[in-house]
Design a protein around this motif. Structure first.
Motif, PDB file in Angstrom:
ATOM      1  N   ARG A 194      56.873 -10.233  -5.454  1.00 56.09           N
ATOM      2  CA  ARG A 194      56.786  -9.193  -6.489  1.00 56.09           C
ATOM      3  C   ARG A 194      56.497  -9.846  -7.834  1.00 56.09           C
ATOM      4  O   ARG A 194      56.745 -11.030  -8.041  1.00 56.09           O
ATOM      5  CB  ARG A 194      58.101  -8.415  -6.581  1.00 56.09           C
ATOM      6  CG  ARG A 194      58.373  -7.571  -5.353  1.00 56.09           C
ATOM      7  CD  ARG A 194      59.512  -6.599  -5.595  1.00 56.09           C
ATOM      8  NE  ARG A 194      59.717  -5.763  -4.435  1.00 56.09           N
ATOM      9  CZ  ARG A 194      60.780  -5.838  -3.626  1.00 56.09           C
ATOM     10  NH1 ARG A 194      61.739  -6.730  -3.861  1.00 56.09           N
ATOM     11  NH2 ARG A 194      60.878  -5.039  -2.592  1.00 56.09           N
ATOM     12  N   ASP A 195      56.013  -9.032  -8.734  1.00 55.49           N
ATOM     13  CA  ASP A 195      55.740  -9.470 -10.092  1.00 55.49           C
ATOM     14  C   ASP A 195      57.067  -9.580 -10.848  1.00 55.49           C
ATOM     15  O   ASP A 195      58.012  -8.862 -10.547  1.00 55.49           O
ATOM     16  CB  ASP A 195      54.840  -8.419 -10.747  1.00 55.49           C
ATOM     17  CG  ASP A 195      54.324  -8.867 -12.077  1.00 55.49           C
ATOM     18  OD1 ASP A 195      54.975  -8.509 -13.076  1.00 55.49           O
ATOM     19  OD2 ASP A 195      53.315  -9.587 -12.104  1.00 55.49           O
ATOM     20  N   ASN A 223      57.813  -8.537 -13.665  1.00 60.07           N
ATOM     21  CA  ASN A 223      58.094  -7.251 -14.300  1.00 60.07           C
ATOM     22  C   ASN A 223      58.743  -6.259 -13.335  1.00 60.07           C
ATOM     23  O   ASN A 223      59.479  -5.367 -13.742  1.00 60.07           O
ATOM     24  CB  ASN A 223      56.786  -6.676 -14.843  1.00 60.07           C
ATOM     25  CG  ASN A 223      57.044  -5.483 -15.726  1.00 60.07           C
ATOM     26  OD1 ASN A 223      56.811  -4.362 -15.320  1.00 60.07           O
ATOM     27  ND2 ASN A 223      57.559  -5.740 -16.921  1.00 60.07           N
ATOM     28  N   ASP A 224      58.469  -6.454 -12.051  1.00 55.86           N
ATOM     29  CA  ASP A 224      59.047  -5.548 -11.044  1.00 55.86           C
ATOM     30  C   ASP A 224      60.465  -5.936 -10.650  1.00 55.86           C
ATOM     31  O   ASP A 224      61.096  -5.255  -9.858  1.00 55.86           O
ATOM     32  CB  ASP A 224      58.189  -5.548  -9.769  1.00 55.86           C
ATOM     33  CG  ASP A 224      56.841  -4.918 -10.018  1.00 55.86           C
ATOM     34  OD1 ASP A 224      56.765  -4.032 -10.896  1.00 55.86           O
ATOM     35  OD2 ASP A 224      55.871  -5.315  -9.352  1.00 55.86           O
ATOM     36  N   LEU A 225      60.942  -7.049 -11.172  1.00 58.56           N
ATOM     37  CA  LEU A 225      62.259  -7.530 -10.749  1.00 58.56           C
ATOM     38  C   LEU A 225      63.367  -7.148 -11.712  1.00 58.56           C
ATOM     39  O   LEU A 225      64.541  -7.417 -11.459  1.00 58.56           O
ATOM     40  CB  LEU A 225      62.229  -9.049 -10.569  1.00 58.56           C
ATOM     41  CG  LEU A 225      61.305  -9.495  -9.424  1.00 58.56           C
ATOM     42  CD1 LEU A 225      61.091 -10.983  -9.475  1.00 58.56           C
ATOM     43  CD2 LEU A 225      61.883  -9.102  -8.076  1.00 58.56           C
ATOM     44  N   GLY A 226      63.016  -6.556 -12.825  1.00 65.10           N
ATOM     45  CA  GLY A 226      64.043  -6.013 -13.714  1.00 65.10           C
ATOM     46  C   GLY A 226      64.697  -7.031 -14.616  1.00 65.10           C
ATOM     47  O   GLY A 226      64.211  -8.150 -14.803  1.00 65.10           O
ATOM     48  N   ARG A 227      65.850  -6.569 -15.163  1.00 63.37           N
ATOM     49  CA  ARG A 227      66.511  -7.341 -16.216  1.00 63.37           C
ATOM     50  C   ARG A 227      67.037  -8.691 -15.733  1.00 63.37           C
ATOM     51  O   ARG A 227      67.031  -9.655 -16.479  1.00 63.37           O
ATOM     52  CB  ARG A 227      67.699  -6.543 -16.747  1.00 63.37           C
ATOM     53  CG  ARG A 227      67.294  -5.236 -17.370  1.00 63.37           C
ATOM     54  CD  ARG A 227      68.489  -4.356 -17.508  1.00 63.37           C
ATOM     55  NE  ARG A 227      68.221  -3.208 -18.357  1.00 63.37           N
ATOM     56  CZ  ARG A 227      69.138  -2.301 -18.661  1.00 63.37           C
ATOM     57  NH1 ARG A 227      70.354  -2.409 -18.196  1.00 63.37           N
ATOM     58  NH2 ARG A 227      68.839  -1.284 -19.434  1.00 63.37           N
ATOM     59  N   ARG A 228      67.507  -8.752 -14.496  1.00 65.20           N
ATOM     60  CA  ARG A 228      68.164  -9.989 -14.044  1.00 65.20           C
ATOM     61  C   ARG A 228      67.182 -11.154 -14.016  1.00 65.20           C
ATOM     62  O   ARG A 228      67.567 -12.296 -14.257  1.00 65.20           O
ATOM     63  CB  ARG A 228      68.816  -9.786 -12.674  1.00 65.20           C
ATOM     64  CG  ARG A 228      70.052  -8.951 -12.747  1.00 65.20           C
ATOM     65  CD  ARG A 228      70.839  -8.999 -11.464  1.00 65.20           C
ATOM     66  NE  ARG A 228      71.591 -10.234 -11.310  1.00 65.20           N
ATOM     67  CZ  ARG A 228      72.345 -10.508 -10.254  1.00 65.20           C
ATOM     68  NH1 ARG A 228      72.436  -9.643  -9.274  1.00 65.20           N
ATOM     69  NH2 ARG A 228      72.997 -11.641 -10.175  1.00 65.20           N
ATOM     70  N   ALA A 229      65.924 -10.831 -13.671  1.00 65.18           N
ATOM     71  CA  ALA A 229      64.927 -11.908 -13.635  1.00 65.18           C
ATOM     72  C   ALA A 229      64.719 -12.475 -15.034  1.00 65.18           C
ATOM     73  O   ALA A 229      64.560 -13.683 -15.213  1.00 65.18           O
ATOM     74  CB  ALA A 229      63.614 -11.374 -13.083  1.00 65.18           C
ATOM     75  N   ARG A 230      64.776 -11.581 -16.023  1.00 66.74           N
ATOM     76  CA  ARG A 230      64.542 -12.033 -17.403  1.00 66.74           C
ATOM     77  C   ARG A 230      65.767 -12.751 -17.965  1.00 66.74           C
ATOM     78  O   ARG A 230      65.657 -13.599 -18.820  1.00 66.74           O
ATOM     79  CB  ARG A 230      64.183 -10.830 -18.285  1.00 66.74           C
ATOM     80  CG  ARG A 230      62.832 -10.211 -17.927  1.00 66.74           C
ATOM     81  CD  ARG A 230      62.372  -9.221 -18.969  1.00 66.74           C
ATOM     82  NE  ARG A 230      63.166  -8.000 -18.977  1.00 66.74           N
ATOM     83  CZ  ARG A 230      62.965  -6.989 -18.147  1.00 66.74           C
ATOM     84  NH1 ARG A 230      62.011  -7.063 -17.237  1.00 66.74           N
ATOM     85  NH2 ARG A 230      63.714  -5.908 -18.222  1.00 66.74           N
ATOM     86  N   ARG A 231      66.947 -12.347 -17.480  1.00 66.06           N
ATOM     87  CA  ARG A 231      68.173 -12.903 -18.071  1.00 66.06           C
ATOM     88  C   ARG A 231      68.777 -14.041 -17.251  1.00 66.06           C
ATOM     89  O   ARG A 231      69.826 -14.564 -17.605  1.00 66.06           O
ATOM     90  CB  ARG A 231      69.211 -11.790 -18.222  1.00 66.06           C
ATOM     91  CG  ARG A 231      68.763 -10.752 -19.220  1.00 66.06           C
ATOM     92  CD  ARG A 231      69.669  -9.571 -19.217  1.00 66.06           C
ATOM     93  NE  ARG A 231      69.096  -8.482 -19.990  1.00 66.06           N
ATOM     94  CZ  ARG A 231      69.556  -7.253 -20.015  1.00 66.06           C
ATOM     95  NH1 ARG A 231      70.606  -6.946 -19.300  1.00 66.06           N
ATOM     96  NH2 ARG A 231      68.978  -6.329 -20.751  1.00 66.06           N
TER      97      ARG A 231
END
Lengths: 575, 117
Positions: free
Chosen positions: B81-82, B84-92
């Motif tokens: 998945r991209d 962006n499709d993984l939500g907040r946890r991927a970013r944090r």
């Protein structure tokens, strides 16, 4: 039946006169006491015959008449004629005890409703006959005596099989003190129990009759106590007894009168139903029968079950309630103290209105089923979308990314020795694969975004905003998770509204609000575009309206030309 | 460059990833097909790099990364998945970085690992 009642009414007159003569001449009663005694019996007969005529289906009238005749028959046991005395003595106690208790406990339905009551009345009838019969068998003339024992004359049993004054005296004492006293106490306790468990309306209805029963019963208890003390009875006791006994048929007459008034309420009901919409049938019936707790359940033959007026399935609760069924139409669940004839009359009067209400309830029940089915279809659709997204991710997507990686490794391993033609082909294949993977991702996102499943609405809205070419501000979003169907519906509303804003409205800014308001979840998307969007304009909003309505929600579009567009979806959401 | 392990539930991807890591100079000391096995492997070998898929059969890759937060291993997420499709946890997440599986290459790996060194 009418002739029988007439005959009974006429026969009671000479019967009473004979009784009066025996009381005065043989028992040496005073004329006023004798008149009072006969008057009690005649009152029972008269009230009983009136009740019988008014309510032929109700046994109270027959029972009252029976009590009256039993009381008249009781006078014969004071006769100096041995055969008449013997015959009358065997049954003489029925009217004063068992039958009187029977009619009081059976009021107003005419039936004994509990096992304890049936047991009590059955035992009372048995004791009322068995003890006098046994006493006659051991009657020891001239020593045995039950009435007027101070007088020289002694009554004589016609069937003295084993004369024995000791046994006779013991039976007499046990009967008068043990049986009569105990039975009177149990009788009063049963009345108290009945009043305690009756509904407020039932208490009002029963109170006068039961109070009269208590007066008569308490006199029997008091009499037993005096029998123990050997004080004998006196005039005040006699008048106490008479008062209690005569109050019973009078209370019954009062009950009849109130029933007549209630029947007037049924007449009013017919008039009222003409003006009442079918939804108000229950209220009209409750008013006519003075039973605010009354319920109406409508019978749906196709479902073989009862529903309320909104079409919701209901179970008929018969726990402490009475149920009157109108065949194939409805059931009226009511206060058990209501006169069944009256409820039946009200049901018959309301039959047409109930029939109409039943049809409406049927339609509502079907509508409810359609609504439920619509919700299930959408929920099943969402679940299917989730599964397709997972399948795409686990299947085609994985294979494509693995292939892309393999090709890259092939590129890397061929390195400088690779034919430029082959290298171009490999590079092109890798690029094409990446395009395919990206398209597959886009497809999966449209089917059901994984982030919605994983993180809920807030995460999904952030993700949506992140890939939208126009700036999207998420003004508010829920911190916690919502039911999956609400999250999905709210997300797709936001997604469609944002897509429309980007594609059709020339918007430069979009704002999203998603929060709970008064038990509903509200998703609101507003843009600063050209407006003019329509719900049925082929923008996909129509499908969203269906989706939102399937969950009992609403969707509205406010889009005046030149004033931007505001899409507001509201969904029921208790938690 | 050090030792590495691969945690992913797709055997074909694990095989390719192993080859890529080896070409990039890593010694691949183990492979795991689920989160629990991956954690056990990481604790046993304490590799320099854990190439970790986000969608695992028993637990999320984010949870595995949280468990390894105090370990000496560096985590690089991979997913089909991209981001962006993984939500907040991927970013944090505290991982070194994220590489979409279709973009995984020596260069992208070096960019992520090297960028944080």
């Amino acid at each position: 039946m009418k002739a029988l009642r007439a005959a009974l009414a006429v026969a009671a007159v000479p019967f009473g006169i004979v009784g009066y003569r025996i009381l005065v001449h043989d028992l040496h009663s005073s004329p006023q006491n004798a008149v009072a005694s006969v008057a009690v019996a005649w009152t029972f007969v008269a009230a009983g015959l009136v009740a019988w005529a008014r309510r032929p289906q109700n046994r109270v009238g027959v029972l009252m008449t029976f009590v009256g005749y039993a009381l008249l028959e009781r006078k014969l046991q004071y006769s100096h004629d041995s055969r008449l005395f013997t015959a009358a003595f065997v049954f003489g106690e029925i009217g004063l005890g068992a039958a009187l208790a029977h009619v009081v406990l059976a009021y107003p339905s005419g039936r004994l409703t509990t096992r304890v009551e049936r047991w009590f009345v059955g035992t009372a009838y048995t004791a009322a006959v068995a003890f006098p019969a046994a006493m006659l068998l051991v009657w020891d003339y001239p020593r045995s005596c039950v009435y007027d024992c101070g007088h020289a004359f002694r009554q004589h049993s016609s069937i003295p099989i084993a004369p024995n004054e000791t046994v006779f005296h013991a039976l007499d004492q046990v009967f008068k003190i043990g049986v009569y006293g105990v039975f009177a106490v149990v009788f009063i306790a049963l009345i108290a129990w009945r009043l305690w468990h009756a509904t407020p309306r039932g208490r009002r209805l029963l109170a006068p009759l039961l109070l009269a029963g208590v007066v008569a019963g308490s006199r029997a208890v008091w009499g037993s106590i005096h029998e123990i003390s050997g004080a004998g009875t006196s005039d005040p006791f006699y008048w106490w007894q008479v008062t209690g006994q005569i109050a019973i048929p009078l209370a019954l007459l009062a009950g009849l009168l109130s029933a007549r008034l209630a029947r007037g309420g049924v007449a009013d009901l017919i008039v009222e139903l003409g003006r009442t919409p079918s939804g108000g049938v229950r209220d009209a019936l409750a008013r006519a029968l003075h039973d605010p707790t009354l319920q109406v359940a409508y019978w749906l033959p196709m479902r073989q079950s009862y529903v309320d007026e909104d079409g919701r399935a209901v179970e008929l609760s018969e726990d402490g309630r009475a149920v009157m069924r109108l065949e194939d139409i409805a059931a009226i669940v009511h206060d058990p103290e209501l006169d069944p004839d009256l409820v039946e009359a009200a049901g018959a009067a309301a039959r047409l209105a109930l029939h109409n209400a039943r049809l409406q309830a049927d339609v509502r029940a079907q509508l409810g089923k359609v609504q439920e089915s619509r919700r299930r279809i959408v929920t099943a659709g969402d679940e299917q979308r989730r599964r397709i997204e997972r399948d795409l991710h686990d299947g085609a997507q994985q294979r494509l990314v693995a292939l892309a990686l393999e090709l890259r490794l092939a590129q890397r391993e061929l390195g400088a020795v690779a034919d430029p033609q082959i290298e171009r082909i490999l590079a092109s294949a890798v690029d094409e694969l990446q395009v395919a993977v990206e398209e597959l991702r886009e497809l999966a996102r449209g089917v059901h975004p994984a982030v919605l499943t994983e993180e809920g609405l807030a995460g999904a809205l952030e993700s949506l905003a992140g890939r939208t070419p126009v700036p999207v501000e998420i003004v508010s979003a829920p911190d916690d998770r919502l039911p999956p169907e609400i999250e999905a519906a709210a997300y797709f509303v936001a997604c469609e509204a944002i897509t429309n804003a980007v594609k059709h409205s020339q918007a430069t800014a979009i704002r999203v609000h998603a929060n709970r308001r008064n038990g509903r979840f509200v998703i609101e998307v507003e843009d600063d575009g050209i407006g003019g969007a329509k719900e049925n304009g082929g923008s996909g909003l129509r499908g969203l309206v269906d989706r939102v309505e399937a969950h009992g929600g609403t969707l509205r579009v406010e889009s005046e030309p030149g004033q931007g567009t505001r899409v507001v979806g509201e969904l029921p959401c208790a938690r | 460059m050090g030792r590495a392990i691969v945690v992913d539930d797709h055997p074909a991807f694990r095989a390719s990833a192993r080859r890529l890591l080896e070409l990039s100079g890593y010694e691949v000391v183990g492979e795991a097909s689920d989160g629990a096995s991956g954690l056990a492997l990481a604790r046993e070998h304490e590799p320099e790099l854990v190439l970790l898929d986000i969608t695992l059969p028993d637990m999320s890759g984010f949870d595995v990364a949280d468990e390894l937060a105090e370990s000496p291993s560096s985590v690089v997420f991979v997913s089909s998945r991209d981001q962006n499709d993984l939500g907040r946890r991927a970013r944090r997440s505290g991982a070194l970085g994220f590489i979409p599986k279709d973009r995984l290459s020596e260069e992208s790996l070096l960019a992520v690992v090297g960028s944080t060194r």
